[in-house]
Write a protein that holds these residues in place. Structure first.
Motif, PDB file in Angstrom:
ATOM      1  N   HIS A 207     -12.950 -51.725  65.574  1.00 60.54           N
ATOM      2  CA  HIS A 207     -12.717 -50.594  66.481  1.00 60.54           C
ATOM      3  C   HIS A 207     -14.031 -49.888  66.796  1.00 60.54           C
ATOM      4  O   HIS A 207     -14.020 -48.726  67.191  1.00 60.54           O
ATOM      5  N   ILE A 208     -15.144 -50.557  66.602  1.00 54.20           N
ATOM      6  CA  ILE A 208     -16.451 -49.893  66.640  1.00 54.20           C
ATOM      7  C   ILE A 208     -16.722 -49.175  67.967  1.00 54.20           C
ATOM      8  O   ILE A 208     -17.314 -48.108  67.984  1.00 54.20           O
ATOM      9  N   PHE A 209     -16.248 -49.751  69.084  1.00 49.41           N
ATOM     10  CA  PHE A 209     -16.485 -49.127  70.392  1.00 49.41           C
ATOM     11  C   PHE A 209     -15.222 -48.451  70.945  1.00 49.41           C
ATOM     12  O   PHE A 209     -15.091 -48.261  72.151  1.00 49.41           O
ATOM     13  N   LYS A 210     -14.290 -48.062  70.075  1.00 44.62           N
ATOM     14  CA  LYS A 210     -13.017 -47.499  70.573  1.00 44.62           C
ATOM     15  C   LYS A 210     -13.210 -46.182  71.332  1.00 44.62           C
ATOM     16  O   LYS A 210     -12.424 -45.832  72.196  1.00 44.62           O
ATOM     17  N   ASN A 211     -14.293 -45.445  71.015  1.00 44.23           N
ATOM     18  CA  ASN A 211     -14.535 -44.167  71.707  1.00 44.23           C
ATOM     19  C   ASN A 211     -15.652 -44.245  72.747  1.00 44.23           C
ATOM     20  O   ASN A 211     -16.204 -43.224  73.143  1.00 44.23           O
ATOM     21  N   LEU A 212     -15.956 -45.468  73.182  1.00 43.40           N
ATOM     22  CA  LEU A 212     -17.054 -45.649  74.149  1.00 43.40           C
ATOM     23  C   LEU A 212     -16.847 -44.797  75.409  1.00 43.40           C
ATOM     24  O   LEU A 212     -17.806 -44.314  76.012  1.00 43.40           O
ATOM     25  N   ASN A 213     -15.566 -44.610  75.761  1.00 43.71           N
ATOM     26  CA  ASN A 213     -15.255 -43.846  76.977  1.00 43.71           C
ATOM     27  C   ASN A 213     -15.652 -42.367  76.882  1.00 43.71           C
ATOM     28  O   ASN A 213     -15.715 -41.674  77.883  1.00 43.71           O
ATOM     29  N   ASP A 214     -15.926 -41.893  75.668  1.00 44.82           N
ATOM     30  CA  ASP A 214     -16.331 -40.488  75.497  1.00 44.82           C
ATOM     31  C   ASP A 214     -17.802 -40.270  75.846  1.00 44.82           C
ATOM     32  O   ASP A 214     -18.260 -39.134  75.922  1.00 44.82           O
ATOM     33  N   LEU A 215     -18.557 -41.370  76.026  1.00 41.71           N
ATOM     34  CA  LEU A 215     -19.976 -41.197  76.362  1.00 41.71           C
ATOM     35  C   LEU A 215     -20.108 -40.661  77.788  1.00 41.71           C
ATOM     36  O   LEU A 215     -19.351 -41.033  78.678  1.00 41.71           O
ATOM     37  N   GLU A 216     -21.092 -39.793  77.948  1.00 41.92           N
ATOM     38  CA  GLU A 216     -21.343 -39.199  79.265  1.00 41.92           C
ATOM     39  C   GLU A 216     -22.814 -39.353  79.605  1.00 41.92           C
ATOM     40  O   GLU A 216     -23.639 -39.582  78.706  1.00 41.92           O
ATOM     41  N   GLN A 217     -23.107 -39.177  80.885  1.00 43.14           N
ATOM     42  CA  GLN A 217     -24.482 -39.299  81.350  1.00 43.14           C
ATOM     43  C   GLN A 217     -25.428 -38.436  80.494  1.00 43.14           C
ATOM     44  O   GLN A 217     -25.125 -37.282  80.210  1.00 43.14           O
ATOM     45  N   GLY A 218     -26.518 -39.057  80.043  1.00 43.56           N
ATOM     46  CA  GLY A 218     -27.520 -38.318  79.268  1.00 43.56           C
ATOM     47  C   GLY A 218     -27.362 -38.450  77.763  1.00 43.56           C
ATOM     48  O   GLY A 218     -28.271 -38.110  77.011  1.00 43.56           O
ATOM     49  N   ASP A 219     -26.199 -38.946  77.304  1.00 41.66           N
ATOM     50  CA  ASP A 219     -26.028 -39.134  75.857  1.00 41.66           C
ATOM     51  C   ASP A 219     -27.012 -40.190  75.336  1.00 41.66           C
ATOM     52  O   ASP A 219     -27.425 -41.084  76.069  1.00 41.66           O
ATOM     53  N   THR A 220     -27.336 -40.063  74.038  1.00 40.37           N
ATOM     54  CA  THR A 220     -28.371 -40.922  73.461  1.00 40.37           C
ATOM     55  C   THR A 220     -27.792 -42.092  72.666  1.00 40.37           C
ATOM     56  O   THR A 220     -26.845 -41.929  71.894  1.00 40.37           O
ATOM     57  N   ILE A 221     -28.402 -43.252  72.882  1.00 44.73           N
ATOM     58  CA  ILE A 221     -28.081 -44.453  72.103  1.00 44.73           C
ATOM     59  C   ILE A 221     -29.387 -44.887  71.434  1.00 44.73           C
ATOM     60  O   ILE A 221     -30.415 -45.019  72.108  1.00 44.73           O
ATOM     61  N   ILE A 222     -29.373 -45.072  70.143  1.00 45.30           N
ATOM     62  CA  ILE A 222     -30.602 -45.460  69.427  1.00 45.30           C
ATOM     63  C   ILE A 222     -30.463 -46.902  68.928  1.00 45.30           C
ATOM     64  O   ILE A 222     -29.467 -47.255  68.283  1.00 45.30           O
ATOM     65  N   VAL A 223     -31.456 -47.717  69.257  1.00 49.32           N
ATOM     66  CA  VAL A 223     -31.454 -49.107  68.781  1.00 49.32           C
ATOM     67  C   VAL A 223     -32.720 -49.324  67.960  1.00 49.32           C
ATOM     68  O   VAL A 223     -33.827 -49.125  68.446  1.00 49.32           O
ATOM     69  N   ARG A 224     -32.536 -49.703  66.699  1.00 51.33           N
ATOM     70  CA  ARG A 224     -33.683 -49.913  65.802  1.00 51.33           C
ATOM     71  C   ARG A 224     -33.857 -51.398  65.513  1.00 51.33           C
ATOM     72  O   ARG A 224     -32.894 -52.072  65.148  1.00 51.33           O
ATOM     73  N   SER A 225     -35.085 -51.876  65.674  1.00 47.79           N
ATOM     74  CA  SER A 225     -35.391 -53.275  65.331  1.00 47.79           C
ATOM     75  C   SER A 225     -36.313 -53.278  64.126  1.00 47.79           C
ATOM     76  O   SER A 225     -37.336 -52.605  64.120  1.00 47.79           O
ATOM     77  N   MET A 226     -35.954 -54.033  63.111  1.00 47.34           N
ATOM     78  CA  MET A 226     -36.723 -54.090  61.879  1.00 47.34           C
ATOM     79  C   MET A 226     -37.350 -55.468  61.713  1.00 47.34           C
ATOM     80  O   MET A 226     -36.648 -56.460  61.575  1.00 47.34           O
ATOM     81  N   GLN A 227     -38.683 -55.517  61.762  1.00 44.50           N
ATOM     82  CA  GLN A 227     -39.369 -56.800  61.599  1.00 44.50           C
ATOM     83  C   GLN A 227     -39.568 -57.092  60.120  1.00 44.50           C
ATOM     84  O   GLN A 227     -39.500 -56.207  59.287  1.00 44.50           O
ATOM     85  N   LYS A 228     -39.915 -58.371  59.818  1.00 41.87           N
ATOM     86  CA  LYS A 228     -40.132 -58.746  58.417  1.00 41.87           C
ATOM     87  C   LYS A 228     -41.335 -58.025  57.815  1.00 41.87           C
ATOM     88  O   LYS A 228     -41.410 -57.819  56.619  1.00 41.87           O
ATOM     89  N   ASN A 229     -42.304 -57.649  58.658  1.00 43.26           N
ATOM     90  CA  ASN A 229     -43.492 -56.960  58.133  1.00 43.26           C
ATOM     91  C   ASN A 229     -43.223 -55.479  57.874  1.00 43.26           C
ATOM     92  O   ASN A 229     -44.131 -54.734  57.555  1.00 43.26           O
TER      93      ASN A 229
END
Ligand code: CA
Ligand code: CA
Ligand code: CA
Length: 284
Positions: A207-229
């Motif tokens: 159900h991870i995206f069950k509330n996706l519809n609550d997002l509105e213009q300007g809301d923040t999404i953070i994506v973190r990439s972790m390298q082996k180093n």
């Protein structure tokens, strides 16, 4: 005991006392000079100074936009790598197509075209979502966080467009569509997640995206990439468009010039007839 033996004993006692005093003085002096206990703990510091700064300096920030990296400061890093010259951020010392500031961001060698020596240049790896500092087809570990709707999930890199594979990937998080842009790179990174699933379905992300519809213009999404180093590259996106459409709407996969993110989930809740799509742009 003869007098000689007593004298020898006295001398050795004095010698031992002098030796321990000298050692204490030496250790004290060593500490004062180094102001550092690392010789006791075994820890070594590669570059003294601004170790583990969490904020990069202003000049660098202008170039990397919302991306953040936890690291030594750019100036210390540049000095350690013998980078000099007027255009130190944008210059490409090793000519691999990756400007110095991007080498810094990813922790790659600014004086080596192929840091992990796997035959693919640092630039090629980053542009295709591979880890430039881990040989072979290793990809960074990616995590998505949308505080407003309580999303915190690993992103699984799909290895094909096969629906069965994707369904099993969705048991472990959200799924990055095969061959769409890597997060943070120019182009459209498409990520899908469940809004609902059968109650007997496996996994913790049904159900991870069950509330996706609550997002509105300007809301923040953070994506973190972790390298082996150990480099963690943090990309912040701002929500733009949101719409409901058919699963094969070409807008979902439409290429973009800038770095953008498309989130997709089945809609309405409890069905898989349509898709709810949220589009976001990398913040600058
Ligand atoms: Ca370079
Ligand atoms: Ca390089
Ligand atoms: Ca490489």
């Amino acid at each position: 005991m003869s007098k000689i033996l007593v004298k020898i004993k006295q001398y050795s006692k004095r010698a031992a006392l002098i030796a321990s005093l000298s050692l204490a003085v030496f250790m004290g002096a060593f500490y004062l000079v180094n102001l550092d206990f690392s010789f006791l703990t075994g820890k070594t510091t590669q570059i003294t100074g601004s170790i583990q700064k969490t904020q990069t300096d202003d000049e660098l920030q202008k170039r990397i936009g919302s991306t953040e990296v936890g690291s030594i400061g750019f100036v210390d890093w540049a000095r350690a790598n013998n980078l000099t010259g007027a255009n130190i951020y944008d210059a490409d010392a090793d000519g691999d197509g990756l400007a110095n500031y991007l080498e810094y961001t990813h922790g790659t060698d600014p004086n080596n075209v192929d840091t992990d020596k796997d035959g693919f240049s640092d630039k090629q790896e980053i542009a295709n979502g591979y880890d430039p500092d881990a040989p072979g087809d290793s990809k960074p570990m990616v995590n998505i966080q949308i505080e407003k709707i309580g999303v915190e999930a690993p992103m699984v890199w799909s290895l094909s467009n096969d629906e069965k594979n994707m369904l099993s990937e969705l048991e472990n998080g959200v799924s990055h569509f095969f061959k769409t842009a890597a997060p943070g790179q120019n182009g459209n990174a498409v990520i899908s997640g469940h809004s609902s699933n059968y109650i007997w379905a496996k996994g913790n992300f049904n159900h991870i995206f069950k509330n996706l519809n609550d997002l509105e213009q300007g809301d923040t999404i953070i994506v973190r990439s972790m390298q082996k180093n150990g480099k963690i590259i943090v990309n912040r996106y701002a929500v733009g468009d949101k719409f409901v459409t058919v699963p094969d709407d070409e807008r979902i996969f439409a290429e973009t010039q800038n770095s953008s993110l498309t989130l997709s989930t089945c809609w309405p809740l409890g069905t898989n007839f349509k898709r709810l799509i949220v589009k976001a742009e990398l913040m600058k």
